[in-house]
Design a protein around this motif. Structure first.
Motif, PDB file in Angstrom:
ATOM      1  N   THR A  45       4.499  -1.434   1.328  1.00  0.00           N
ATOM      2  CA  THR A  45       5.729  -1.210   1.903  1.00  0.00           C
ATOM      3  C   THR A  45       6.435  -2.448   1.786  1.00  0.00           C
ATOM      4  N   LEU A 207       1.945  -3.489   9.934  1.00  0.00           N
ATOM      5  CA  LEU A 207       1.998  -4.273   8.631  1.00  0.00           C
ATOM      6  C   LEU A 207       0.848  -4.382   8.170  1.00  0.00           C
ATOM      7  N   ASP A 211       2.242  -5.919   1.971  1.00  0.00           N
ATOM      8  CA  ASP A 211       3.682  -5.461   2.512  1.00  0.00           C
ATOM      9  C   ASP A 211       4.304  -6.745   2.167  1.00  0.00           C
TER      10      ASP A 211
END
Length: 253
Positions: A45, A207, A211
């Protein structure tokens, strides 16, 4: 330590920076020009900050800076490595670079406080987050065509361990186009610091390791043309080289 991911003789290998050259995980030493550079981490991400420098916001005619982080997501298709080529679409009249500090998360983070935020950082790298201004409809909600084009986010060359960066909030950011300085700034001028961003994001979502947070860019946006060599540099982390090419370079039969 400075880490990289490269392709050499058809194999993807982890590598590290040494005085003798680039050391592959199999122990061989090679030169920078002998490898194909990949993003130093495989992006998961990826969070991108808009208007995170007051001078850049003013450059875009914003009278006030954002009151909370302006965050949008970026797909893995956009990322290329050091010495890669970025395509400039033929219908674009203004395509500019954005030199950014990229923060790589090292472990699962949820509801992290600012005071503990750096405990969750693995390291840092350099990103050049090109923006295709022609497609921009709203600075607060940049659409996919502005920030998610293939090849439009060079990143690297190195992932630098967090322990090697004394103060990530006091690093010089510099961009060169064909050898000329066109952008200068400092991470000290961020509106929302790295710890603030980790606290903010982890406050409503988890998270994970791998990421990445692209933390924004200072003023100095300049249009780039086919053939331009763009170098984005973050003090202590590295110099990321990229070349702008036309669509015909990527056309297939």
């Amino acid at each position: 330590m400075r880490h990289a991911r490269v392709a050499y003789n058809g194999l993807i290998q982890n590598a590290m920076d040494t005085e003798a050259g680039i050391q592959l995980e199999d122990g061989r030493i090679v030169e920078e020009s002998e490898v194909t550079w990949l993003p130093p981490v495989e992006p998961k991400t990826v969070f991108t900050l808009g208007l995170n420098f007051a001078d850049h916001a003013a450059e875009l005619s914003f009278k006030e800076a954002p009151k909370e982080p302006l965050v949008f997501l970026k797909g893995p298709n956009t990322f290329i490595g050091h010495r890669g080529e970025t395509v400039r679409p033929s219908d674009v009249t203004f395509m500019h670079y954005e030199c950014e500090l990229a923060v790589v998360i090292g472990k699962t983070a949820k509801n992290v406080k600012k005071e503990e935020a750096y405990d969750y950082v693995r390291g840092y790298t350099v990103a050049n987050d090109y923006a295709l201004r022609d497609y921009l409809e709203n600075y607060y909600r940049p659409n996919l065509r502005v920030k998610n084009r293939d090849t439009c986010t060079p990143i690297g060359p190195w992932l630098v361990d967090k322990e090697d960066i004394e103060d990530p909030m006091n690093l010089q950011l510099t961009t060169y186009v064909n050898g000329e300085i066109t952008q200068q700034g400092s991470t000290a001028d961020m509106i929302f610091s790295v710890p603030h961003l980790i606290e903010y994001l982890s406050g409503f979502m988890t998270l994970n390791s791998g990421d990445i947070i692209l933390t924004g860019t200072p003023k100095g946006s300049v249009d780039t043309k086919v053939g331009d060599e763009v170098i984005t540099e973050v003090e202590g982390i590295g110099r990321l080289v990229n070349t702008i090419v036309g669509e015909e370079a990527f056309q297939t039969n």
